[in-house]
Scaffold this active site. Sequence first.
Site, mmCIF file in Angstrom:
data_model
loop_
_atom_site.group_PDB
_atom_site.id
_atom_site.type_symbol
_atom_site.label_atom_id
_atom_site.label_comp_id
_atom_site.label_asym_id
_atom_site.label_seq_id
_atom_site.Cartn_x
_atom_site.Cartn_y
_atom_site.Cartn_z
ATOM 1 N N CYS A 120 46.853 32.866 48.249
ATOM 2 C CA CYS A 120 45.407 32.880 48.043
ATOM 3 C C CYS A 120 45.096 33.079 46.565
ATOM 4 O O CYS A 120 45.758 33.849 45.877
ATOM 5 C CB CYS A 120 44.752 33.944 48.920
ATOM 6 N N GLU A 121 44.122 32.328 46.081
ATOM 7 C CA GLU A 121 43.820 32.357 44.647
ATOM 8 C C GLU A 121 43.026 33.591 44.240
ATOM 9 O O GLU A 121 42.837 33.849 43.068
ATOM 10 C CB GLU A 121 43.091 31.079 44.221
ATOM 11 N N HIS A 122 42.560 34.360 45.213
ATOM 12 C CA HIS A 122 41.801 35.569 44.883
ATOM 13 C C HIS A 122 42.687 36.794 44.706
ATOM 14 O O HIS A 122 42.323 37.723 44.001
ATOM 15 C CB HIS A 122 40.745 35.844 45.964
ATOM 16 N N HIS A 123 43.827 36.815 45.382
ATOM 17 C CA HIS A 123 44.712 37.979 45.290
ATOM 18 C C HIS A 123 46.160 37.641 44.951
ATOM 19 O O HIS A 123 46.977 38.529 44.754
ATOM 20 C CB HIS A 123 44.701 38.757 46.615
ATOM 21 N N GLN B 289 41.728 28.487 51.714
ATOM 22 C CA GLN B 289 42.115 27.643 52.852
ATOM 23 C C GLN B 289 41.150 26.469 53.078
ATOM 24 O O GLN B 289 41.558 25.374 53.448
ATOM 25 C CB GLN B 289 42.229 28.508 54.112
ATOM 26 N N HIS C 60 46.048 35.385 56.404
ATOM 27 C CA HIS C 60 45.913 35.734 54.991
ATOM 28 C C HIS C 60 46.406 37.153 54.776
ATOM 29 O O HIS C 60 45.852 38.085 55.325
ATOM 30 C CB HIS C 60 44.448 35.622 54.560
ATOM 31 N N CYS D 123 46.120 38.915 52.276
ATOM 32 C CA CYS D 123 45.157 39.772 51.565
ATOM 33 C C CYS D 123 44.217 40.446 52.566
ATOM 34 O O CYS D 123 43.541 41.413 52.243
ATOM 35 C CB CYS D 123 44.378 38.979 50.518
#
Length: 224
Positions: A113-116, A154, A182, A184
């Site tokens: 995931c690009e956020h975490h 996603q 996920h 995260c």
Amino acid sequence: MEKTDPVLGEQVHAHLLAVGLETPMVYDKVKVKNDKKIKAVAKHFAAIMEELGLDLTDDSLMDTPNRVAKMYTREIFYGLDYDNFPKCTKIENKMGENNSFVLERNINVQSNCEHHFVVIDGKATVAYIPKKTILGLSKLNRIVQFFSKRPQVQERLTEQIAEAISFITQSPDVAVYIEGVHYCVKSRGIQDVTSSTMTLATRGAFAEVNSELRREFLNSARMK
Ligand SMILES: [Zn+2]
């Protein structure tokens, strides 16, 4: 390494930019040679570890920055660089154009995931109605894999796969379904260990709500 097709990759990249589905990236940076990139990433990762208070003189930790840098560039994020785009062998569709679809299911999705920057672990089901050409079956898996190997959300991953398959096969009728866990969500934050996220991207005939085709696709995708 599987066979690649950088020329096709650049066409897919241009197409995704045109339709507004490309990953936000600075392409000049993506194109920096791997050796140089590995050195730079390793340096920055070492700084993160040091800030966390880890002792980089310890022989267990010493090589971690370099190891992580190699993993980022060559393995889990190689899908940022379209030089690595899979070669997509196509054959003539001799069955004639009708409404029968090709469906590949339970395709392994290992992304981040690009956020975490933690794992997304999932499965994809992909279908399209062939027009003039048919794509080799393993190519669907390769396309899913390519777009998984970059920092992702996603929803965009699902759309990118659908758009790329439609572009490459020249078929307007495409469907992609992903169910992902996920990490995260699982290992931090709300710490929900059982939830999963479902995303669907449809084009053409598969996008017609309440159609038999769409129902058939969703039934196949959700069957375990
Ligand atoms: Zn996340």
